[in-house]
Structures are given as structure tokens and as C-alpha cells.
Design a protein around this motif. Sequence first.
Motif, short mmCIF file in Angstrom:
data_model
loop_
_atom_site.label_atom_id
_atom_site.label_comp_id
_atom_site.label_asym_id
_atom_site.label_seq_id
_atom_site.Cartn_x
_atom_site.Cartn_y
_atom_site.Cartn_z
N GLY A 10 -1.94 31.60 -21.08
CA GLY A 10 -3.24 32.24 -21.23
C GLY A 10 -3.40 33.38 -20.25
O GLY A 10 -2.45 33.83 -19.61
N LEU A 11 -4.66 33.82 -20.12
CA LEU A 11 -5.02 34.91 -19.22
C LEU A 11 -5.70 34.34 -17.98
O LEU A 11 -6.62 33.52 -18.10
CB LEU A 11 -5.97 35.88 -19.93
CG LEU A 11 -6.56 37.01 -19.10
CD1 LEU A 11 -5.46 37.94 -18.61
CD2 LEU A 11 -7.60 37.76 -19.92
N VAL A 12 -5.25 34.75 -16.82
CA VAL A 12 -5.80 34.26 -15.56
C VAL A 12 -5.84 35.40 -14.55
O VAL A 12 -5.01 36.31 -14.62
CB VAL A 12 -4.98 33.06 -15.04
CG1 VAL A 12 -3.55 33.49 -14.71
CG2 VAL A 12 -5.64 32.40 -13.86
N GLN A 13 -6.80 35.34 -13.65
CA GLN A 13 -6.87 36.35 -12.60
C GLN A 13 -5.85 36.06 -11.51
O GLN A 13 -5.45 34.91 -11.29
CB GLN A 13 -8.27 36.38 -12.01
CG GLN A 13 -9.33 36.95 -12.94
CD GLN A 13 -10.67 37.14 -12.25
OE1 GLN A 13 -10.97 36.45 -11.28
NE2 GLN A 13 -11.46 38.08 -12.74
N ASN A 84 0.65 28.11 -9.21
CA ASN A 84 -0.46 28.43 -8.31
C ASN A 84 -0.27 29.82 -7.72
O ASN A 84 0.83 30.38 -7.76
CB ASN A 84 -0.53 27.41 -7.18
CG ASN A 84 -0.86 26.02 -7.65
OD1 ASN A 84 -1.60 25.82 -8.62
ND2 ASN A 84 -0.30 25.02 -6.98
N SER A 85 -1.34 30.36 -7.18
CA SER A 85 -1.30 31.67 -6.52
C SER A 85 -0.62 32.71 -7.41
O SER A 85 0.27 33.45 -6.96
CB SER A 85 -0.56 31.56 -5.18
OG SER A 85 -1.19 30.61 -4.34
N LEU A 86 -1.04 32.77 -8.64
CA LEU A 86 -0.39 33.66 -9.60
C LEU A 86 -0.59 35.12 -9.23
O LEU A 86 -1.64 35.52 -8.70
CB LEU A 86 -0.91 33.39 -11.01
CG LEU A 86 -0.32 32.13 -11.65
CD1 LEU A 86 -1.18 31.66 -12.81
CD2 LEU A 86 1.10 32.39 -12.11
N LYS A 87 0.44 35.90 -9.53
CA LYS A 87 0.44 37.33 -9.24
C LYS A 87 0.62 38.11 -10.55
O LYS A 87 1.19 37.58 -11.51
CB LYS A 87 1.60 37.66 -8.31
CG LYS A 87 1.63 36.86 -7.02
CD LYS A 87 2.89 37.17 -6.23
CE LYS A 87 2.95 36.36 -4.95
NZ LYS A 87 4.19 36.66 -4.17
N PRO A 88 0.19 39.35 -10.57
CA PRO A 88 0.40 40.15 -11.80
C PRO A 88 1.86 40.21 -12.22
O PRO A 88 2.15 40.25 -13.43
CB PRO A 88 -0.14 41.53 -11.39
CG PRO A 88 -1.19 41.22 -10.39
CD PRO A 88 -0.65 40.06 -9.60
N GLU A 89 2.76 40.19 -11.26
CA GLU A 89 4.20 40.23 -11.60
C GLU A 89 4.71 38.94 -12.21
O GLU A 89 5.87 38.88 -12.64
CB GLU A 89 5.04 40.60 -10.37
CG GLU A 89 4.76 39.76 -9.15
CD GLU A 89 3.78 40.43 -8.19
OE1 GLU A 89 2.77 40.99 -8.66
OE2 GLU A 89 4.04 40.39 -6.96
N ASP A 90 3.88 37.91 -12.28
CA ASP A 90 4.25 36.67 -12.98
C ASP A 90 3.97 36.79 -14.48
O ASP A 90 4.32 35.88 -15.25
CB ASP A 90 3.47 35.48 -12.43
CG ASP A 90 3.83 35.14 -11.00
OD1 ASP A 90 2.92 34.84 -10.21
OD2 ASP A 90 5.03 35.18 -10.66
N THR A 91 3.35 37.87 -14.90
CA THR A 91 3.07 38.07 -16.32
C THR A 91 4.36 38.12 -17.12
O THR A 91 5.26 38.90 -16.82
CB THR A 91 2.28 39.38 -16.53
OG1 THR A 91 0.99 39.25 -15.90
CG2 THR A 91 2.09 39.68 -18.01
N ALA A 92 4.44 37.27 -18.14
CA ALA A 92 5.66 37.16 -18.94
C ALA A 92 5.44 36.14 -20.05
O ALA A 92 4.45 35.40 -20.04
CB ALA A 92 6.85 36.74 -18.08
N VAL A 93 6.40 36.09 -20.96
CA VAL A 93 6.49 34.97 -21.89
C VAL A 93 7.34 33.90 -21.20
O VAL A 93 8.45 34.20 -20.74
CB VAL A 93 7.10 35.38 -23.23
CG1 VAL A 93 7.26 34.15 -24.14
CG2 VAL A 93 6.26 36.46 -23.90
N VAL A 118 1.89 34.20 -20.64
CA VAL A 118 1.08 34.10 -19.43
C VAL A 118 0.78 35.52 -18.96
O VAL A 118 1.70 36.32 -18.76
CB VAL A 118 1.82 33.33 -18.32
CG1 VAL A 118 1.04 33.42 -17.00
CG2 VAL A 118 2.01 31.88 -18.72
N THR A 119 -0.50 35.83 -18.82
CA THR A 119 -0.91 37.15 -18.37
C THR A 119 -1.79 37.00 -17.14
O THR A 119 -2.78 36.26 -17.17
CB THR A 119 -1.69 37.89 -19.47
OG1 THR A 119 -0.88 38.00 -20.64
CG2 THR A 119 -2.07 39.29 -19.00
N VAL A 120 -1.40 37.67 -16.06
CA VAL A 120 -2.14 37.60 -14.80
C VAL A 120 -2.75 38.97 -14.54
O VAL A 120 -2.02 39.96 -14.39
CB VAL A 120 -1.23 37.18 -13.64
CG1 VAL A 120 -2.05 37.02 -12.36
CG2 VAL A 120 -0.49 35.89 -13.98
#
Length: 122
Positions: A10-13, A84-93, A118-120
Amino acid sequence: QVQLVESGGGLVQAGGSLRLSCAASGRTFSSYVMGWFRQAPGKEREFVAAVSWSDVSTIYADSVQGRFTIFRDNAKNTVYLKMNSLKPEDTAVYFCAARSGWTITRTGYQYWGQGTQVTVSS
């Protein structure tokens, strides 16, 4: 043969958390090493984490060490990835994968799920 179905993307900040799940079919789930991989747009698929059949041993990519946790419930034929502590660079399938045998590795996975996005956001 094992079939894998991921969920929980999903989408998370940035700074937030998600938990991915991967449900496996088949009665021999406990005999597989399970892994998570990810692929960002324009990049090659990369290893994220893996867990042994017994849920005792785990390995992680350096980029997620300390932030992500992989674990499995053999009674439920499910493997999880807590992020946890997700970062924009974790955005991926994110893909779940299974590897027959007992050796926990980053390569050699034979079975793959269809992936979950997953979209951060920053």
C-alpha cells in the motif's frame, strides 16, 4: 510445487510501517526457505530478506537491516515481512519467493508470487 500470494502492500508516509504477508499453498511449506525480494521502477530485482525453514535463521540486505523483520508461521503456511521506518527508496514491488532445501541463501529461488506494490511518500 508451491504457489505464493502476497498481500499487505500500500501507500505509507516516510517513517511509517507496513506488514507484508505471503500465503503459500502446499503441504510442505516448512521444507522451503522463504525470501522477500523487491524491484523498483527501472531497476533490477534485489534481495531483501530470507528465513530458514525453522524460523531460527534470517539474513537481510544491508539496506534494510535493523528496519525490516522476516518471520514465518509454518502452521499457517505464511511468511511475513514487517517493515518499519520506511523510506521513499523502499518504494518497489515486493515479491515473495520459495527455495527448496535447507540452506538459507540470497539466490536460487524457484517459486515466486505475483508481487505487491509498496509506495513510500516523502
